[in-house]
Scaffold this motif. Sequence first.
Motif, PDB file in Angstrom:
ATOM      1  N   GLY A  48     -14.520  13.975 -46.416  1.00 51.69           N
ATOM      2  CA  GLY A  48     -15.098  14.199 -47.731  1.00 51.69           C
ATOM      3  C   GLY A  48     -16.197  13.212 -48.052  1.00 51.69           C
ATOM      4  O   GLY A  48     -17.237  13.562 -48.630  1.00 51.69           O
ATOM      5  N   GLY A  49     -15.992  11.950 -47.686  1.00 52.69           N
ATOM      6  CA  GLY A  49     -17.027  10.946 -47.937  1.00 52.69           C
ATOM      7  C   GLY A  49     -18.308  11.241 -47.171  1.00 52.69           C
ATOM      8  O   GLY A  49     -19.424  11.057 -47.690  1.00 52.69           O
ATOM      9  N   LEU A  50     -18.181  11.711 -45.901  1.00 47.82           N
ATOM     10  CA  LEU A  50     -19.374  12.043 -45.113  1.00 47.82           C
ATOM     11  C   LEU A  50     -20.116  13.257 -45.692  1.00 47.82           C
ATOM     12  O   LEU A  50     -21.349  13.306 -45.688  1.00 47.82           O
ATOM     13  N   ILE A  51     -19.340  14.232 -46.183  1.00 44.90           N
ATOM     14  CA  ILE A  51     -19.981  15.408 -46.797  1.00 44.90           C
ATOM     15  C   ILE A  51     -20.752  14.994 -48.043  1.00 44.90           C
ATOM     16  O   ILE A  51     -21.892  15.424 -48.265  1.00 44.90           O
ATOM     17  N   VAL A  52     -20.187  14.132 -48.871  1.00 50.28           N
ATOM     18  CA  VAL A  52     -20.883  13.636 -50.061  1.00 50.28           C
ATOM     19  C   VAL A  52     -22.128  12.866 -49.658  1.00 50.28           C
ATOM     20  O   VAL A  52     -23.197  12.978 -50.276  1.00 50.28           O
ATOM     21  N   ALA A  53     -21.996  12.057 -48.589  1.00 47.97           N
ATOM     22  CA  ALA A  53     -23.158  11.292 -48.107  1.00 47.97           C
ATOM     23  C   ALA A  53     -24.271  12.224 -47.632  1.00 47.97           C
ATOM     24  O   ALA A  53     -25.466  11.979 -47.870  1.00 47.97           O
ATOM     25  N   ALA A  54     -23.877  13.332 -46.961  1.00 44.40           N
ATOM     26  CA  ALA A  54     -24.877  14.283 -46.483  1.00 44.40           C
ATOM     27  C   ALA A  54     -25.614  14.945 -47.647  1.00 44.40           C
ATOM     28  O   ALA A  54     -26.842  15.084 -47.645  1.00 44.40           O
ATOM     29  N   ARG A  81     -29.394  11.380 -41.221  1.00 47.67           N
ATOM     30  CA  ARG A  81     -28.756  12.694 -41.158  1.00 47.67           C
ATOM     31  C   ARG A  81     -28.061  12.889 -39.814  1.00 47.67           C
ATOM     32  O   ARG A  81     -26.966  13.457 -39.730  1.00 47.67           O
ATOM     33  N   TRP A  82     -28.711  12.413 -38.740  1.00 45.22           N
ATOM     34  CA  TRP A  82     -28.085  12.531 -37.416  1.00 45.22           C
ATOM     35  C   TRP A  82     -26.785  11.742 -37.366  1.00 45.22           C
ATOM     36  O   TRP A  82     -25.779  12.224 -36.813  1.00 45.22           O
ATOM     37  N   ALA A  83     -26.781  10.536 -37.939  1.00 44.90           N
ATOM     38  CA  ALA A  83     -25.569   9.720 -37.913  1.00 44.90           C
ATOM     39  C   ALA A  83     -24.435  10.403 -38.670  1.00 44.90           C
ATOM     40  O   ALA A  83     -23.274  10.429 -38.213  1.00 44.90           O
ATOM     41  N   ILE A  84     -24.734  10.957 -39.840  1.00 41.08           N
ATOM     42  CA  ILE A  84     -23.700  11.648 -40.624  1.00 41.08           C
ATOM     43  C   ILE A  84     -23.214  12.883 -39.872  1.00 41.08           C
ATOM     44  O   ILE A  84     -22.007  13.169 -39.797  1.00 41.08           O
ATOM     45  N   ALA A  85     -24.163  13.664 -39.294  1.00 38.91           N
ATOM     46  CA  ALA A  85     -23.783  14.864 -38.561  1.00 38.91           C
ATOM     47  C   ALA A  85     -22.954  14.503 -37.334  1.00 38.91           C
ATOM     48  O   ALA A  85     -21.992  15.216 -36.991  1.00 38.91           O
ATOM     49  N   PHE A  86     -23.276  13.423 -36.652  1.00 44.94           N
ATOM     50  CA  PHE A  86     -22.508  13.006 -35.474  1.00 44.94           C
ATOM     51  C   PHE A  86     -21.072  12.659 -35.869  1.00 44.94           C
ATOM     52  O   PHE A  86     -20.107  13.059 -35.194  1.00 44.94           O
ATOM     53  N   ALA A  87     -20.964  11.934 -36.993  1.00 41.91           N
ATOM     54  CA  ALA A  87     -19.613  11.560 -37.440  1.00 41.91           C
ATOM     55  C   ALA A  87     -18.813  12.785 -37.829  1.00 41.91           C
ATOM     56  O   ALA A  87     -17.604  12.902 -37.506  1.00 41.91           O
ATOM     57  N   LEU A  88     -19.439  13.730 -38.524  1.00 38.62           N
ATOM     58  CA  LEU A  88     -18.727  14.943 -38.918  1.00 38.62           C
ATOM     59  C   LEU A  88     -18.339  15.779 -37.702  1.00 38.62           C
ATOM     60  O   LEU A  88     -17.223  16.339 -37.647  1.00 38.62           O
ATOM     61  N   ALA A  96     -21.036  21.079 -36.127  1.00 39.10           N
ATOM     62  CA  ALA A  96     -22.276  21.197 -35.345  1.00 39.10           C
ATOM     63  C   ALA A  96     -23.264  22.147 -36.018  1.00 39.10           C
ATOM     64  O   ALA A  96     -24.474  22.086 -35.770  1.00 39.10           O
ATOM     65  N   PHE A  97     -22.759  23.070 -36.890  1.00 35.05           N
ATOM     66  CA  PHE A  97     -23.672  23.924 -37.655  1.00 35.05           C
ATOM     67  C   PHE A  97     -24.629  23.072 -38.495  1.00 35.05           C
ATOM     68  O   PHE A  97     -25.807  23.414 -38.653  1.00 35.05           O
ATOM     69  N   TYR A  98     -24.109  21.989 -39.041  1.00 29.53           N
ATOM     70  CA  TYR A  98     -24.966  21.077 -39.812  1.00 29.53           C
ATOM     71  C   TYR A  98     -25.858  20.262 -38.882  1.00 29.53           C
ATOM     72  O   TYR A  98     -27.009  19.967 -39.201  1.00 29.53           O
ATOM     73  N   ALA A  99     -25.329  19.942 -37.690  1.00 32.56           N
ATOM     74  CA  ALA A  99     -26.093  19.110 -36.744  1.00 32.56           C
ATOM     75  C   ALA A  99     -27.345  19.823 -36.233  1.00 32.56           C
ATOM     76  O   ALA A  99     -28.368  19.172 -35.967  1.00 32.56           O
ATOM     77  N   VAL A 100     -27.281  21.176 -36.083  1.00 34.79           N
ATOM     78  CA  VAL A 100     -28.441  21.890 -35.510  1.00 34.79           C
ATOM     79  C   VAL A 100     -29.654  21.852 -36.439  1.00 34.79           C
ATOM     80  O   VAL A 100     -30.752  22.256 -36.030  1.00 34.79           O
ATOM     81  N   THR A 101     -29.468  21.350 -37.667  1.00 31.94           N
ATOM     82  CA  THR A 101     -30.646  21.198 -38.544  1.00 31.94           C
ATOM     83  C   THR A 101     -31.716  20.350 -37.872  1.00 31.94           C
ATOM     84  O   THR A 101     -32.921  20.536 -38.109  1.00 31.94           O
ATOM     85  N   GLY A 102     -31.279  19.416 -37.029  1.00 29.22           N
ATOM     86  CA  GLY A 102     -32.252  18.556 -36.338  1.00 29.22           C
ATOM     87  C   GLY A 102     -33.173  19.286 -35.392  1.00 29.22           C
ATOM     88  O   GLY A 102     -34.226  18.756 -35.012  1.00 29.22           O
ATOM     89  N   TYR A 103     -32.829  20.499 -34.966  1.00 25.92           N
ATOM     90  CA  TYR A 103     -33.717  21.278 -34.108  1.00 25.92           C
ATOM     91  C   TYR A 103     -34.925  21.831 -34.866  1.00 25.92           C
ATOM     92  O   TYR A 103     -35.973  22.087 -34.279  1.00 25.92           O
ATOM     93  N   PHE A 104     -34.789  22.046 -36.175  1.00 26.38           N
ATOM     94  CA  PHE A 104     -35.775  22.811 -36.926  1.00 26.38           C
ATOM     95  C   PHE A 104     -36.893  21.967 -37.543  1.00 26.38           C
ATOM     96  O   PHE A 104     -37.971  22.500 -37.825  1.00 26.38           O
ATOM     97  N   ASP A 105     -36.647  20.705 -37.814  1.00 27.77           N
ATOM     98  CA  ASP A 105     -37.655  19.921 -38.551  1.00 27.77           C
ATOM     99  C   ASP A 105     -38.040  18.620 -37.869  1.00 27.77           C
ATOM    100  O   ASP A 105     -38.551  17.716 -38.509  1.00 27.77           O
ATOM    101  N   THR A 106     -37.815  18.527 -36.545  1.00 24.68           N
ATOM    102  CA  THR A 106     -38.177  17.283 -35.848  1.00 24.68           C
ATOM    103  C   THR A 106     -39.662  16.978 -35.994  1.00 24.68           C
ATOM    104  O   THR A 106     -40.067  15.852 -36.318  1.00 24.68           O
TER     105      THR A 106
END
Length: 416
Positions: A48-54, A81-88, A96-106
Amino acid sequence: MNAADRQIERWQDQFHTWGPYGLLAVGTLLAVTTSDLTGGLAPWCEAGGLIVAAVSLQVWHGPRRGRRTPSRRGTVYYALRWAIAFALTWLNPFFAFYAVTGYFDTDEVIPGTRRQRLGLFATSIMVAGSQSGGMPIRGTTQWAVFAGLLVANNALLFIGTHFAFQEEQRSRDRAATIAELERTNAALQQALDENAALHAQLLVQAREAGVADERRRLAAEIHDTIAQGLAGIITQLQVVTNSQDPNVVRTHLASAQSLARASLGEARRSVQNLGPAALEHDALPEALKKTVAEWGAQQGVRAEFTVTGTVEPLHDEIEATLLRIAQEALANAGRHSGAGRVGVTLSYMGDEVSLDVRDDGRGFDPLNVAPRSGTGGFGLDGMRARAERIAGSVTVEAEPGHGTAVSARVPLVRHG
């Protein structure tokens, strides 16, 4: 930019603004609903804390609103964002659905090609870990699967980025081509405007040149016809004034009357831009023969006319020019030479016609003859101008005490 491009850009802005929220929501929903199966999402407070942080990170980054410039702020945002996504993803692979955001806006947030590739590789680690069964990686088999998926993901990334780069390059090329076409069209329009202005200027100049040419033509016609006719009339009247013989008076008055009628007719023809009256019913040789005979009778001078070569019908302008030159040469001989004999020769020489007028008068020095155009006369200058108008020439040979020879050469242009 057209309407379609603007619409696509708006959709991209909406995706980059709200896409991370949506993907985070999807990952959270799947993680919660499958927590019993995966044994993930524990402890709940950390997730929950990581989701709030995201969510807080997305709020801090703010809406995109058309911004497309990578910056240091964007790099910090991507790393957090990568650190939060990695932890989640470590807690549950469905994040990983949240992690793939990094593919779209690099390329949208990270400056520099190397840093962008590093960001894509870091994102592929989370995706491959999720695809291989979740993190942490355990056992040789899972490590092998993870390594294979990591290679596959990066190969797909390489192919995708390669095609994306080519498409972007084509887009830049199209934009450059369109810009070049716009510059070319602008230059063409400018050239068309300049040509239109030049055309208008040429029309004005042509009009002015036509007016000036018509003035010169009328002046030459007046000099060659009316002025010479008036001079002949004066000469005849002077004889009448100085003579007591009724027969002589009657003869010269008739001659003066004939000259007046001829001069009036020539004046009308000059105004109407018609050819000389002598050429109305006769060809050039016959007209010259009559002109020479009439001049000889008026001046009391022996005048002979000769034709050499094969006679051909000439263009009206050629005939009129040669007749006027002959009339001017005879008029000069009558006024200035004091000749007792004059010979006129018309020669047809293949592609050229020559007219020669020779007298045995007092002659003159051609080098000491000033141009008469400044005083309103035409004389030799007028003959040369007439010949040059039809690509011909006039030469004068004279010597004090040895007579004068005027020779005109013009192209032989046949009638019709």
